[in-house]
Design a protein around this motif. Structure first.
Motif, PDB file in Angstrom:
ATOM      1  N   ALA A 311      25.626  31.692  48.077  1.00 21.96           N
ATOM      2  CA  ALA A 311      25.681  33.197  48.077  1.00 21.96           C
ATOM      3  C   ALA A 311      26.348  33.919  49.143  1.00 21.96           C
ATOM      4  N   TYR A 312      26.267  33.081  50.448  1.00 22.20           N
ATOM      5  CA  TYR A 312      27.122  33.654  51.453  1.00 22.20           C
ATOM      6  C   TYR A 312      28.709  33.464  51.343  1.00 22.20           C
ATOM      7  N   ALA A 313      28.626  32.213  50.912  1.00 22.22           N
ATOM      8  CA  ALA A 313      30.075  31.981  50.976  1.00 22.22           C
ATOM      9  C   ALA A 313      30.987  32.580  49.715  1.00 22.22           C
ATOM     10  N   TYR A 314      30.127  32.784  48.653  1.00 22.74           N
ATOM     11  CA  TYR A 314      30.758  33.542  47.596  1.00 22.74           C
ATOM     12  C   TYR A 314      31.156  34.842  47.762  1.00 22.74           C
ATOM     13  N   GLY A 315      30.584  35.399  48.672  1.00 20.70           N
ATOM     14  CA  GLY A 315      31.003  36.762  49.298  1.00 20.70           C
ATOM     15  C   GLY A 315      30.493  38.019  48.380  1.00 20.70           C
ATOM     16  N   ASP A 316      31.083  39.067  48.775  1.00 21.71           N
ATOM     17  CA  ASP A 316      30.784  40.218  47.910  1.00 21.71           C
ATOM     18  C   ASP A 316      31.793  40.297  46.887  1.00 21.71           C
ATOM     19  N   SER A 317      31.259  41.155  45.967  1.00 24.67           N
ATOM     20  CA  SER A 317      32.116  41.719  44.625  1.00 24.67           C
ATOM     21  C   SER A 317      31.927  42.851  44.362  1.00 24.67           C
ATOM     22  N   SER A 318      32.480  43.375  43.016  1.00 27.29           N
ATOM     23  CA  SER A 318      32.140  44.781  42.783  1.00 27.29           C
ATOM     24  C   SER A 318      30.732  45.072  42.285  1.00 27.29           C
ATOM     25  N   ASN A 319      30.063  44.090  41.819  1.00 24.02           N
ATOM     26  CA  ASN A 319      28.734  44.296  41.291  1.00 24.02           C
ATOM     27  C   ASN A 319      27.797  43.457  41.980  1.00 24.02           C
ATOM     28  N   PHE A 320      27.990  42.588  43.066  1.00 25.93           N
ATOM     29  CA  PHE A 320      27.144  41.705  43.836  1.00 25.93           C
ATOM     30  C   PHE A 320      27.508  41.704  45.347  1.00 25.93           C
ATOM     31  N   THR A 321      26.209  41.752  45.989  1.00 26.33           N
ATOM     32  CA  THR A 321      26.347  41.780  47.581  1.00 26.33           C
ATOM     33  C   THR A 321      25.434  40.607  47.786  1.00 26.33           C
ATOM     34  N   ARG A 322      26.076  39.814  48.766  1.00 28.08           N
ATOM     35  CA  ARG A 322      25.433  38.634  49.035  1.00 28.08           C
ATOM     36  C   ARG A 322      24.124  38.850  49.870  1.00 28.08           C
ATOM     37  N   ARG A 323      24.316  40.102  50.633  1.00 27.74           N
ATOM     38  CA  ARG A 323      22.878  40.566  51.561  1.00 27.74           C
ATOM     39  C   ARG A 323      21.931  40.954  50.273  1.00 27.74           C
ATOM     40  N   GLY A 324      22.127  41.515  49.234  1.00 27.18           N
ATOM     41  CA  GLY A 324      21.121  41.970  48.314  1.00 27.18           C
ATOM     42  C   GLY A 324      20.540  40.721  47.743  1.00 27.18           C
ATOM     43  N   TRP A 325      21.631  39.807  47.504  1.00 28.84           N
ATOM     44  CA  TRP A 325      21.061  38.533  46.697  1.00 28.84           C
ATOM     45  C   TRP A 325      20.290  37.738  47.184  1.00 28.84           C
ATOM     46  N   ILE A 326      20.592  37.509  48.633  1.00 30.78           N
ATOM     47  CA  ILE A 326      19.917  36.496  49.556  1.00 30.78           C
ATOM     48  C   ILE A 326      18.593  37.176  49.682  1.00 30.78           C
ATOM     49  N   ALA A 327      18.536  38.397  50.084  1.00 25.07           N
ATOM     50  CA  ALA A 327      17.153  39.036  50.364  1.00 25.07           C
ATOM     51  C   ALA A 327      16.151  38.837  48.998  1.00 25.07           C
ATOM     52  N   ALA A 328      16.680  38.993  48.091  1.00 23.55           N
ATOM     53  CA  ALA A 328      15.915  38.951  46.761  1.00 23.55           C
ATOM     54  C   ALA A 328      15.435  37.569  46.472  1.00 23.55           C
ATOM     55  N   PHE A 329      16.399  36.600  46.734  1.00 23.94           N
ATOM     56  CA  PHE A 329      16.092  35.366  46.492  1.00 23.94           C
ATOM     57  C   PHE A 329      15.225  34.681  47.380  1.00 23.94           C
ATOM     58  N   LEU A 330      15.101  35.130  48.591  1.00 24.62           N
ATOM     59  CA  LEU A 330      14.458  34.518  49.718  1.00 24.62           C
ATOM     60  C   LEU A 330      12.857  35.144  49.519  1.00 24.62           C
ATOM     61  N   LEU A 331      12.759  36.735  48.902  1.00 27.73           N
ATOM     62  CA  LEU A 331      11.662  37.049  48.843  1.00 27.73           C
ATOM     63  C   LEU A 331      10.924  36.604  47.559  1.00 27.73           C
ATOM     64  N   ALA A 332      11.583  36.173  46.343  1.00 24.92           N
ATOM     65  CA  ALA A 332      11.247  35.691  45.233  1.00 24.92           C
ATOM     66  C   ALA A 332      10.495  34.324  45.434  1.00 24.92           C
ATOM     67  N   ALA A 333      11.147  33.454  46.401  1.00 25.09           N
ATOM     68  CA  ALA A 333      10.611  32.012  46.858  1.00 25.09           C
ATOM     69  C   ALA A 333       9.288  32.379  47.743  1.00 25.09           C
ATOM     70  N   SER A 334       9.428  33.339  48.553  1.00 19.84           N
ATOM     71  CA  SER A 334       8.236  33.692  49.491  1.00 19.84           C
ATOM     72  C   SER A 334       7.013  34.049  48.410  1.00 19.84           C
ATOM     73  N   THR A 335       7.155  34.952  47.453  1.00 20.61           N
ATOM     74  CA  THR A 335       6.279  35.468  46.628  1.00 20.61           C
ATOM     75  C   THR A 335       5.643  34.190  45.762  1.00 20.61           C
ATOM     76  N   PHE A 336       6.510  33.290  45.231  1.00 19.38           N
ATOM     77  CA  PHE A 336       5.843  32.184  44.621  1.00 19.38           C
ATOM     78  C   PHE A 336       5.110  31.362  45.517  1.00 19.38           C
ATOM     79  N   GLY A 337       5.695  31.338  46.894  1.00 18.26           N
ATOM     80  CA  GLY A 337       4.907  30.261  47.827  1.00 18.26           C
ATOM     81  C   GLY A 337       3.585  30.931  48.254  1.00 18.26           C
TER      82      GLY A 337
END
Length: 424
Positions: A311-337
């Protein structure tokens, strides 16, 4: 959730040995897996909030999404839960035919009701049905009936249906691995998919969305894929070992061709979705004592690192920010954990109840939002009270659809499954 958020997702509780003849054992098993219901309930509420924010909290949404992608949070939780439960469901049955009967009767009854209701609302002029451009009605219908429309270059009739496409691809892969006796290699599969995702970004592989559809033609791909899927499932359910093996492998190949090369998300994210599901399976195997916990932990570390790095290497686009995606992904994994860590604790009945109706919540809420937008319209200013009111309407409706659509469908599926004969 964007899509797929998938599905939400539909899940089945695996039963303990002997549960069919032991009510206390079945009750104990349901209690043991209550944490998964709780996770599904939480994920469903977040997905609803994400989509409701378009109508009622547009300003807030614009500020939130770059920092935290609520859509991806919900779907990643759903996918982890699916990964934990779906292979267990197949292995518990020990029968591909029973697995597919259970899946189809779990998904399609409510799907058919919601899709029919949306089309009726569109004809009545109280909801807007999306435009499919030059794509024919028949190809759109076939793509949706397979549930693979997101992977066949066809816009989703309802946005949330995109996750069901990835769920279906996962089912095909799970059956293939089961038939070739590699289903216990969940750690290796998960890590391989995650590494491939990272390599695709590092190598600069940037295929356009629905690349295969562009090369072959959408209609032709839909025809080929739908025929292949029908043959794969029918043959996989055959009592002939050779036919069953052929069908399972065909289904797995179809999934591996469509997810990375024809998905509506970038190749790396499609591979990450599959990696996340198989990570959920690896956690299940560790919890069952089939693999060491350290193996599951290593898989989790690898998948998380590859996903974040991609996600970080992919970078930002018009409807995607790596910061928002990474934060959501890590919180989802933490929630499952966190759910896994609390699995032996008593779970509030409210959360387990939400999990029970989560598939209804997931599919019904975009229908209600479509009707709202087609009649009342979207609010120009943020109105949190309207979000609360929407939940107040949605949850009782979801209870009704669960009781009168989902539950009967599951009962019919169990009856049919019981008539399919011995495992095969």
């Amino acid at each position: 959730m964007d899509p797929s958020a998938s599905a939400p997702p539909d899940q089945e509780r695996p039963s303990a040995p002997g549960a069919a003849s032991s009510a206390p054992a079945a009750a104990t098993q349901r209690s043991r897996l209550a944490w998964l219901d709780a996770l599904r309930g939480i994920a469903a509420l977040v997905v609803v909030f994400d989509h409701a924010s378009y109508s009622y909290l547009a300003d807030f949404r614009r500020e939130l999404m770059p920092e935290f992608n609520t859509s991806r949070y919900g779907i990643m939780v759903f996918f982890l839960v699916s990964g934990y439960i779906i292979p267990a469901s197949l292995e518990r049955r020990g029968c591909v035919r029973r697995f597919w009967v259970g899946r189809l009767f779990r998904i399609y009854p409510l799907w058919a009701v919601v899709v029919t209701a949306l089309l009726a609302a569109g004809l009545a002029g109280v909801a807007q049905v999306r435009d499919f451009g030059s794509q024919g009605v028949l190809s759109v219908a076939v793509a949706h009936v397979t549930l693979l429309q997101e992977l066949l270059g066809t816009p989703n009739l309802l946005l949330v249906l995109w996750t069901l496409s990835y769920e279906m691809a996962f089912y095909l892969l799970v059956v293939a691995l089961f038939r070739v006796r590699l289903h216990r290699r969940s750690v290796g599969v998960s890590v391989t998919l995650a590494v491939l995702a990272t390599l695709s970004v590092a190598a600069g592989v940037t295929l356009p969305p629905s690349a295969l559809s562009g090369a072959l033609g959408t209609g032709r791909l839909i025809a080929l894929a739908s025929c292949a899927m029908a043959v794969a499932i029918c043959c996989a359910c055959s009592k002939s070992p050779a036919l069953s093996l052929f069908g399972a492998v065909l289904g797995g190949v179809l999934a591996l061709a469509l997810v990375p090369f024809n998905g509506g998300v970038p190749m790396w994210e499609g591979l990450v979705v599959l990696a996340v599901m198989f990570l959920g399976t690896a956690v299940y195997r560790a919890e069952q004592g089939q693999i060491p916990w350290r193996s599951a932990a290593c898989a989790a570390g690898t998948v998380l690192a590859c996903a974040v790095g991609s996600a970080y290497a992919y970078g930002d686009s018009s409807n995607f920010t790596r910061r928002g995606w990474i934060a959501a992904f890590l919180l989802a994994a933490s929630t499952f954990g966190a759910g896994l860590a609390w699995r032996h604790r008593r779970i509030p009945r409210l959360l387990t109840g939400l999990g029970t109706i989560s598939y209804s919540v997931y599919l019904v809420h975009p229908l209600l939002l479509a009707v709202n937008d087609g009649t009342l319209g979207r609010w120009e200013r943020d109105n949190p009270l309207m979000v609360a009111a929407f939940y107040a309407v949605l949850l009782p409706v979801s209870v009704l659809t669960y009781r009168f659509v989902e539950a009967p469908g599951q009962r019919w599926g169990r009856r049919l499954s019981d008539r399919t004969g011995p495992p095969g």
